[in-house]
Design an enzyme around this catalytic site. Structure first.
Site, mmCIF file in Angstrom:
data_model
loop_
_atom_site.group_PDB
_atom_site.id
_atom_site.type_symbol
_atom_site.label_atom_id
_atom_site.label_comp_id
_atom_site.label_asym_id
_atom_site.label_seq_id
_atom_site.Cartn_x
_atom_site.Cartn_y
_atom_site.Cartn_z
ATOM 1 N N TRP A 130 0.909 -1.177 -0.025
ATOM 2 C CA TRP A 130 -0.075 -0.026 0.035
ATOM 3 C C TRP A 130 0.866 1.402 -0.097
ATOM 4 C CZ3 TRP A 130 -2.023 2.758 4.839
ATOM 5 C CH2 TRP A 130 -2.974 3.675 4.532
ATOM 6 N N ASP A 211 -0.688 -5.756 9.141
ATOM 7 C CA ASP A 211 -1.772 -4.549 8.739
ATOM 8 C C ASP A 211 -3.046 -5.688 8.311
ATOM 9 O OD1 ASP A 211 -3.240 -2.667 8.382
ATOM 10 O OD2 ASP A 211 -1.877 -2.023 6.797
ATOM 11 N N LYS A 246 -13.590 -0.382 6.311
ATOM 12 C CA LYS A 246 -14.107 -1.093 5.124
ATOM 13 C C LYS A 246 -15.133 -2.164 5.785
ATOM 14 C CE LYS A 246 -10.016 0.183 3.774
ATOM 15 N NZ LYS A 246 -9.557 1.179 2.634
HETATM 16 C C1 LMR Z 1 -6.955 2.333 -0.175
HETATM 17 O O1 LMR Z 1 -5.929 1.615 -0.317
HETATM 18 O O2 LMR Z 1 -7.381 2.979 -1.539
HETATM 19 C C2 LMR Z 1 -7.627 2.529 0.869
HETATM 20 O O3 LMR Z 1 -6.943 1.991 1.863
HETATM 21 C C3 LMR Z 1 -7.867 4.003 1.197
HETATM 22 C C4 LMR Z 1 -6.604 4.874 1.540
HETATM 23 O O4 LMR Z 1 -6.511 5.559 2.771
HETATM 24 O O5 LMR Z 1 -5.384 4.780 0.843
#
Ligand code: LMR
Length: 399
Positions: A130, A211, A246
């Protein structure tokens, strides 16, 4: 005074989502941000949440500050959901859990804690991960490295390379792991791969920072948390960040939690105290509303059953949409690219679309996916899936 301040280049996820909101095209499709939309393209308000909220409004009383660690019932119910109600570590009082401002807040509080008490440690995140993982941990002053994870050729996992890299890390290094529904690839470790990872973490004396932002969106609430429980039972030092954004559809309420598994209740008390001190120095104490909603749903048998059933329906709808787009792309893209939609799990699929194809999707077709090629399949529905498939086919063929 502020002339030297550079312009913010924007965030690859949140800024794109803001661009989407401003896009006037009626046919636009948002597959960028990790948000679950229902089949009507609407952000759901879950029935259990609505009922808990009505009850709360009836009984709403004075609103003092919450404790620095958050609402006690919330902390307890969140911990039970992550570790299992009967977890030995939980029953022994060895887990320090505190309420945080969403999952990102949990990561930040955990990162500050690591920087302070493990100043020599660095963190390893998956390649890719991420986008905000790097930002949060670097922001806390940690050096962020990567371990091999995604195999672009197959759309699967580079497990042998991952294990090999983790098996060489210095003692007390931190390994960030995604519990389920890996963001951005949708590729998770199997149960046997988690079991293979355990002795490596033990042998190298590493800290597992797990996570879990998508509990319930993979295989189920219990199944998705299995790795957290496995690591905990193996005696590995686990730090777990979880989010209810979510699975409760409560994005804007910022409801998350951070848990640190310790060796004794006494140690957990000290760790919790230091986490509280981090909270106090950042934002003092967390907000009340979202935590009350989540705690009241989790603690009430009828509301909880309703929530679990609705969440299962969301998970099934995502699976159905994976099938729909997979069928829609038949004969339009190659099989390796197409197979990812059904092989990968959770909200995201790593489509394999190039940056220029992603750009064409946005500019010519008003279909938004991330620059990395990540698609949030939870934004697909019966009305837009064929349009998305046709748009992908057009950009892939270069038409
Ligand atoms: C995402 O990955 O799109 C979500 O977790 C929202 C974010 O805060 O990035």
């Amino acid at each position: 005074m502020f002339e030297h301040i550079p312009a913010y280049p924007g965030d690859p996820i949140l800024s794109l989502n803001e661009d989407f909101q401003l896009d006037p095209r009626p046919n636009k499709v948002n597959l960028s941000i990790g948000i679950y939309f229902d089949d009507a393209g609407k952000l759901p308000v879950m029935d259990a949440v609505r009922r808990a909220e009505s009850a709360l409004l009836e009984s709403i009383g004075p609103r003092s500050y919450l404790p620095m660690a958050g609402l006690p019932l919330y902390r307890d119910t969140a911990q039970a959901l992550v570790f299992g109600a009967n977890s030995e570590a939980r029953v022994a009082g060895r887990i320090a859990t505190l309420q945080t401002i969403g999952g990102s807040g949990a990561l930040k509080v955990g990162a500050d804690f690591l920087k302070r008490y493990f100043p020599g440690s660095q963190i390893w995140i998956s390649e890719p991960s991420w986008e905000n993982h790097r930002v949060v941990f670097e922001g806390a002053g940690l050096t962020v490295n990567t371990y091999p994870y995604y195999d672009e050729q197959t759309g699967g996992l580079r497990f042998a390379d991952m294990i090999e890299t983790i098996g060489r890390l210095p003692e007390k290094s931190v390994v960030l792991l995604h519990a389920c529904c890996h963001n951005p690839t949708g590729v998770d470790l199997s149960a046997s791969q988690w079991a293979e990872l355990v002795p490596v973490l033990q042998r190298r004396k590493l800290i597992a920072f797990v996570d879990m932002a998508y509990q319930g969106f993979g295989a189920g609430l219990e199944e998705d948390a299995a790795c957290v429980r496995l690591l905990t039972e193996a005696g590995i030092p686990v730090i777990a960040a979880n989010s209810f954004s979510k699975n409760f559809s409560l994005y804007g309420e910022r409801v998350g939690a951070l848990s640190v598994v310790c060796q004794s209740a006494e140690e957990a008390g000290r760790v919790l105290g230091q986490l509280m001190s981090t909270v106090r120095s950042n934002y003092s104490n967390p907000p009340t509303h979202g935590a009350r909603l989540v705690a009241n749903v989790l603690a009430d048998a009828s509301l909880r059953a309703s929530w679990e059933a609705e969440l299962a329906g969301m998970r099934e709808r995502i699976l159905a949409m994976r099938g729909t787009i997979h069928t829609g792309l038949a004969g339009r893209v190659d099989e390796v690219m197409r197979a990812r939609y059904i092989a990968q799990r959770g909200m995201f699929t790593y489509t394999g679309l190039s940056e220029s194809q992603v750009e064409r999707l946005r500019s010519e077709y008003a279909v938004y996916v991330l620059r990395s090629g990540r698609m949030c399949v939870a934004g697909l529905n019966a009305r837009n899936a064929e349009y998305v498939a046709a748009s992908i086919a057009a950009v892939v063929s270069g038409a």
